[in-house]
Write a protein that holds these residues in place. Sequence first.
Motif, short mmCIF file in Angstrom:
data_model
loop_
_atom_site.label_atom_id
_atom_site.label_comp_id
_atom_site.label_asym_id
_atom_site.label_seq_id
_atom_site.Cartn_x
_atom_site.Cartn_y
_atom_site.Cartn_z
N LYS A 24 1.13 -0.92 0.03
CA LYS A 24 0.02 -0.27 -0.10
C LYS A 24 0.93 1.33 -0.21
N THR A 25 1.95 1.27 0.33
CA THR A 25 3.24 2.08 0.39
C THR A 25 3.71 2.69 -0.82
N LEU A 26 4.62 1.57 -0.54
CA LEU A 26 5.76 1.62 -2.58
C LEU A 26 4.84 1.55 -3.46
N GLY A 27 3.85 0.01 -3.38
CA GLY A 27 3.17 -0.20 -4.39
C GLY A 27 3.47 -1.53 -4.48
N ARG A 28 2.97 -2.15 -5.85
CA ARG A 28 3.69 -3.81 -6.23
C ARG A 28 5.23 -3.66 -6.61
N PRO A 29 6.08 -4.21 -6.25
CA PRO A 29 7.90 -4.17 -6.69
C PRO A 29 8.23 -4.39 -8.21
N THR A 30 8.27 -4.18 -8.38
CA THR A 30 9.37 -4.62 -10.12
C THR A 30 9.53 -5.69 -10.38
N PHE A 31 9.90 -6.77 -8.82
CA PHE A 31 9.87 -8.56 -9.58
C PHE A 31 10.45 -8.71 -7.69
N VAL A 32 10.18 -9.85 -7.74
CA VAL A 32 9.56 -10.71 -6.05
C VAL A 32 11.07 -11.83 -6.18
N SER A 33 11.21 -11.99 -5.18
CA SER A 33 12.34 -13.10 -6.04
C SER A 33 12.16 -14.48 -5.81
#
Length: 164
Positions: A55-64
């Motif tokens: 909610k703060t940063l948004g969806r990540p570019t990718f997840v490990s």
Amino acid sequence: MRKIGRKTLAFALASGVAVLASGCTSIKDHRGYLIDQTLVDSVQPGIDNRMSVEKTLGRPTFVSQFGEQDWYYISQQVKTPPFLRPRTKEQTILRVRFDAAGNVQAVDKRGMEQVAHISPEGDKTPTLGRDRGLLEDLFGNIGAVGAAGMGGGTGPTGPGPNGS
């Protein structure tokens, strides 16, 4: 017909050079996540979890994909000179590490110091094995592989390509 004055000719020439030179400037481009330092600083280890980070940063570019489920946010500043390939001038990788319960464990920030610069070896990929010539590449398999239907008449033995 009227003669063109020197000042007019000089002005036209200078304008033409300025227009041509303006087309030779580099293109600056931003790719990826726009990092807002205030939002990044608001993510606190031990307090936030995956939902609050999203909610703060948004969806990540990718997840490990392997190991722990770390989230990565990647930001790049790219400069493209005329007639050349784009070059990364600035890169920031923000990693949010989570514990097993899904709570934020740490927030790390890395820059260009982690970028590995590689230079490919020409236009050929080096391989192991022997060095073959053109004729050997073209005719090397003649006689090595039997033609279908030219064998002993009973058909192939053993399983086929799909296991049947």
